[in-house]
Design a protein around this motif. Structure first.
Motif, PDB file in Angstrom:
ATOM      1  N   GLY A 155       0.762  -1.055   0.062  1.00  0.00           N
ATOM      2  CA  GLY A 155       0.037  -0.034  -0.155  1.00  0.00           C
ATOM      3  C   GLY A 155       0.942   1.316  -0.060  1.00  0.00           C
ATOM      4  N   MET A 156       2.040   1.139   0.671  1.00  0.00           N
ATOM      5  CA  MET A 156       2.816   2.410   0.753  1.00  0.00           C
ATOM      6  C   MET A 156       3.701   2.524  -0.653  1.00  0.00           C
ATOM      7  SD  MET A 156       5.862   3.593   3.414  1.00  0.00           S
ATOM      8  CE  MET A 156       4.616   3.581   4.734  1.00  0.00           C
ATOM      9  N   GLY A 157       3.923   1.534  -1.383  1.00  0.00           N
ATOM     10  CA  GLY A 157       4.339   1.544  -2.509  1.00  0.00           C
ATOM     11  C   GLY A 157       3.542   2.109  -3.553  1.00  0.00           C
ATOM     12  N   ALA A 158       2.166   1.945  -3.483  1.00  0.00           N
ATOM     13  CA  ALA A 158       1.099   2.434  -4.403  1.00  0.00           C
ATOM     14  C   ALA A 158       1.118   3.845  -4.058  1.00  0.00           C
ATOM     15  CB  ALA A 158      -0.135   1.938  -4.010  1.00  0.00           C
ATOM     16  N   ALA A 159       1.186   4.385  -2.798  1.00  0.00           N
ATOM     17  CA  ALA A 159       1.197   5.780  -2.367  1.00  0.00           C
ATOM     18  C   ALA A 159       2.531   6.540  -2.892  1.00  0.00           C
ATOM     19  CB  ALA A 159       1.242   6.066  -0.827  1.00  0.00           C
ATOM     20  N   ILE A 160       3.603   5.755  -3.198  1.00  0.00           N
ATOM     21  CA  ILE A 160       4.778   6.663  -3.560  1.00  0.00           C
ATOM     22  C   ILE A 160       5.119   6.248  -5.222  1.00  0.00           C
ATOM     23  CG2 ILE A 160       5.695   6.609  -1.327  1.00  0.00           C
ATOM     24  CD1 ILE A 160       7.766   4.425  -2.381  1.00  0.00           C
ATOM     25  N   ILE A 161       4.221   5.614  -5.633  1.00  0.00           N
ATOM     26  CA  ILE A 161       4.578   5.202  -7.083  1.00  0.00           C
ATOM     27  C   ILE A 161       4.794   6.517  -8.206  1.00  0.00           C
ATOM     28  CG2 ILE A 161       2.255   4.761  -7.955  1.00  0.00           C
ATOM     29  CD1 ILE A 161       5.284   2.574  -8.898  1.00  0.00           C
ATOM     30  N   GLY A 162       3.908   7.571  -7.653  1.00  0.00           N
ATOM     31  CA  GLY A 162       3.912   8.720  -8.603  1.00  0.00           C
ATOM     32  C   GLY A 162       5.080   9.750  -8.281  1.00  0.00           C
ATOM     33  N   GLU A 163       5.870   9.263  -7.375  1.00  0.00           N
ATOM     34  CA  GLU A 163       7.074  10.195  -6.940  1.00  0.00           C
ATOM     35  C   GLU A 163       6.507  11.397  -6.194  1.00  0.00           C
ATOM     36  OE1 GLU A 163      10.846  10.295  -9.434  1.00  0.00           O
ATOM     37  OE2 GLU A 163       9.279   9.922 -10.893  1.00  0.00           O
ATOM     38  N   PRO A 164       5.750  11.104  -4.956  1.00  0.00           N
ATOM     39  CA  PRO A 164       5.316  12.277  -4.338  1.00  0.00           C
ATOM     40  C   PRO A 164       6.108  13.204  -3.575  1.00  0.00           C
ATOM     41  CG  PRO A 164       4.840  10.243  -3.298  1.00  0.00           C
ATOM     42  CD  PRO A 164       5.456   9.915  -4.718  1.00  0.00           C
ATOM     43  N   GLN A 165       5.723  14.225  -3.622  1.00  0.00           N
ATOM     44  CA  GLN A 165       6.810  15.420  -2.849  1.00  0.00           C
ATOM     45  C   GLN A 165       6.176  15.508  -1.392  1.00  0.00           C
ATOM     46  OE1 GLN A 165       5.767  17.983  -6.294  1.00  0.00           O
ATOM     47  NE2 GLN A 165       7.847  18.854  -5.722  1.00  0.00           N
ATOM     48  N   LEU A 166       4.961  15.301  -1.231  1.00  0.00           N
ATOM     49  CA  LEU A 166       4.291  15.324   0.063  1.00  0.00           C
ATOM     50  C   LEU A 166       3.490  14.001   0.127  1.00  0.00           C
ATOM     51  CD1 LEU A 166       2.947  16.627   2.498  1.00  0.00           C
ATOM     52  CD2 LEU A 166       1.263  17.437   1.168  1.00  0.00           C
ATOM     53  N   LEU A 167       3.838  13.193   1.381  1.00  0.00           N
ATOM     54  CA  LEU A 167       3.221  11.920   1.488  1.00  0.00           C
ATOM     55  C   LEU A 167       2.358  12.044   2.696  1.00  0.00           C
ATOM     56  CD1 LEU A 167       2.958   8.741   0.710  1.00  0.00           C
ATOM     57  CD2 LEU A 167       5.282   8.494   1.962  1.00  0.00           C
ATOM     58  N   LEU A 168       1.124  11.371   2.793  1.00  0.00           N
ATOM     59  CA  LEU A 168       0.272  11.423   3.883  1.00  0.00           C
ATOM     60  C   LEU A 168       0.131   9.728   4.336  1.00  0.00           C
ATOM     61  CD1 LEU A 168      -0.673  14.188   2.100  1.00  0.00           C
ATOM     62  CD2 LEU A 168      -2.280  14.437   3.875  1.00  0.00           C
ATOM     63  N   LEU A 169       0.319   9.702   5.498  1.00  0.00           N
ATOM     64  CA  LEU A 169       0.051   8.326   6.164  1.00  0.00           C
ATOM     65  C   LEU A 169      -0.650   8.194   7.236  1.00  0.00           C
ATOM     66  CD1 LEU A 169       4.104   7.340   5.992  1.00  0.00           C
ATOM     67  CD2 LEU A 169       2.267   6.936   4.121  1.00  0.00           C
ATOM     68  N   ASP A 170      -1.649   7.452   7.148  1.00  0.00           N
ATOM     69  CA  ASP A 170      -2.835   7.223   8.009  1.00  0.00           C
ATOM     70  C   ASP A 170      -2.650   5.991   8.585  1.00  0.00           C
ATOM     71  OD1 ASP A 170      -5.010   7.836   9.858  1.00  0.00           O
ATOM     72  OD2 ASP A 170      -6.372   8.002   7.829  1.00  0.00           O
ATOM     73  N   GLU A 171      -2.363   6.116   9.910  1.00  0.00           N
ATOM     74  CA  GLU A 171      -1.880   4.948  10.862  1.00  0.00           C
ATOM     75  C   GLU A 171      -1.413   3.715  10.018  1.00  0.00           C
ATOM     76  OE1 GLU A 171      -2.651   4.918  13.920  1.00  0.00           O
ATOM     77  OE2 GLU A 171      -4.102   6.416  14.409  1.00  0.00           O
ATOM     78  N   PRO A 172      -0.334   4.030   9.597  1.00  0.00           N
ATOM     79  CA  PRO A 172       0.450   3.008   8.813  1.00  0.00           C
ATOM     80  C   PRO A 172       1.026   1.807   9.623  1.00  0.00           C
ATOM     81  CG  PRO A 172       1.935   4.856   9.027  1.00  0.00           C
ATOM     82  CD  PRO A 172       1.005   5.200   9.513  1.00  0.00           C
ATOM     83  N   THR A 173       1.126   1.971  10.770  1.00  0.00           N
ATOM     84  CA  THR A 173       1.711   1.098  11.608  1.00  0.00           C
ATOM     85  C   THR A 173       0.645   0.162  12.793  1.00  0.00           C
ATOM     86  OG1 THR A 173       2.778   2.516  13.421  1.00  0.00           O
ATOM     87  CG2 THR A 173       4.087   1.940  11.492  1.00  0.00           C
ATOM     88  N   SER A 174      -0.287   0.739  12.647  1.00  0.00           N
ATOM     89  CA  SER A 174      -1.444   0.401  13.677  1.00  0.00           C
ATOM     90  C   SER A 174      -1.847  -1.133  13.989  1.00  0.00           C
ATOM     91  CB  SER A 174      -2.752   1.298  13.584  1.00  0.00           C
ATOM     92  OG  SER A 174      -3.322   0.795  12.429  1.00  0.00           O
ATOM     93  N   ALA A 175      -1.622  -1.754  12.733  1.00  0.00           N
ATOM     94  CA  ALA A 175      -2.000  -3.244  12.737  1.00  0.00           C
ATOM     95  C   ALA A 175      -1.038  -4.095  12.704  1.00  0.00           C
ATOM     96  CB  ALA A 175      -3.137  -3.596  11.842  1.00  0.00           C
TER      97      ALA A 175
END
Length: 299
Positions: free
Chosen positions: A133-153
């Motif tokens: 899921g994180m890979g999908a979030a960064i595939i477009g080479e973002p300059q700003l990345l928002l992570l909502d509870e990425p380690t909670s589970a």
């Protein structure tokens, strides 16, 4: 990188955001903290323009377009796809204009899924799925990345892997907003934090700045079989506010000068032949800071 001014959002008659002000600088890993249901996800959804605001202003960047990536708390994967296929699909959805194959390989390496790239994701562990899921979030080479509870589970190993990915991305120049209730993760990776309470940012700054503002150094001492005279001597130590629990024999001295306080306690114990059961120095933690800002019943 992100400036928010007087942001408001209401669901029905319930105001979630009551006039939110927030500042995230370029290059930050910004720990976005608050109770469950405090409005963190609502804020991130407004920043990513997935829900509308009621009023207020959200400015991203300094006038130039900014590429934004977003990882929701529970990313939606297609279990019949391999990681490679899924990232290629996301790249096509976001109209990635570069070399898709090279970018997919780069992302697989960043999130540590190169060896599992051609396995269907339905067989992935929770940690592997989160990294995809994180890979999908960064595939477009973002300059700003928002992570909502990425380690909670995740288990401790999975959490450590995600934290290392966050550090690596930040080292590559990505500004990150990390929403989480796992405070040790914030301490490991964030350089600045914002703490939400009652629909606003109650405190914002570096962890060290806020700890200095709210915390007091302390000495913890446990002694059994104290005489009344010795107890009085210990409770009269300068530089400190002292509390004593009769049942446990435990003292807690809150000090403005921890070295001076500890030194005087040691002298008193030496002079009166007091042998402590335990003696420790400590400072307030991020958890204690959080509770002071949002209240003792924080969850």
């Amino acid at each position: 990188m992100v400036t928010i001014r007087n942001l408001k959002k209401q669901y029905g008659t319930f105001p979630v955001l009551r006039g939110l002000f927030m500042n995230i600088q370029k290059g930050d890993v910004y720990g976005f903290l608050g109770r469950n249901g405090s409005g963190k996800t609502t804020t991130m959804s407004i920043i990513t323009n997935t829900i509308p605001k009621d009023s207020g202003d959200v400015f991203i960047g300094d006038g130039e377009p900014v590429r934004v990536g977003y990882l929701p708390e529970s990313p939606m994967l297609f279990g019949y796809m391999t990681a490679r296929e899924y990232l290629e699909y996301i790249a096509s959805c976001c109209k990635y204009s570069g070399d898709v194959n090279a970018r997919v390989n780069e992302v697989l390496d960043i999130v540590g899924l190169t060896s599992a790239a051609d396995r269907r994701s339905k067989g992935y562990s929770r940690g592997m799925a989160q990294r995809l899921g994180m890979g999908a979030a960064i595939i477009g080479e973002p300059q700003l990345l928002l992570l909502d509870e990425p380690t909670s589970a995740l288990d401790p190993q999975g959490r450590a892997e995600v934290i290392e990915i966050i550090k690596r991305l930040n080292g590559m120049g990505v500004t990150i907003i990390l929403s989480t209730h796992i405070l040790p993760d914030v301490e490991r990776v964030a350089n600045r934090i914002g703490i939400m309470n009652n629909g606003i940012i109650a405190e914002e700054g570096s962890i060290s700045e806020l700890l200095n503002k709210y915390s007091t150094d302390r000495v913890n001492l446990t002694v059994r079989g104290l005489t009344a005279d010795t107890k009085v001597r210990l409770l009269s130590v300068d530089f400190a506010k002292a509390d004593f629990d009769e049942n446990s024999g435990r003292f807690e001295f809150k000090c403005d000068n921890i070295e001076a306080c500890a030194g005087k306690l040691m002298r008193i114990m030496t002079e009166h032949s007091i042998i402590p059961e335990s003696f420790s120095l400590g400072t307030s933690s991020l958890e204690e800071l959080f509770r002071k800002v949002v209240g003792e019943n924080a969850t």
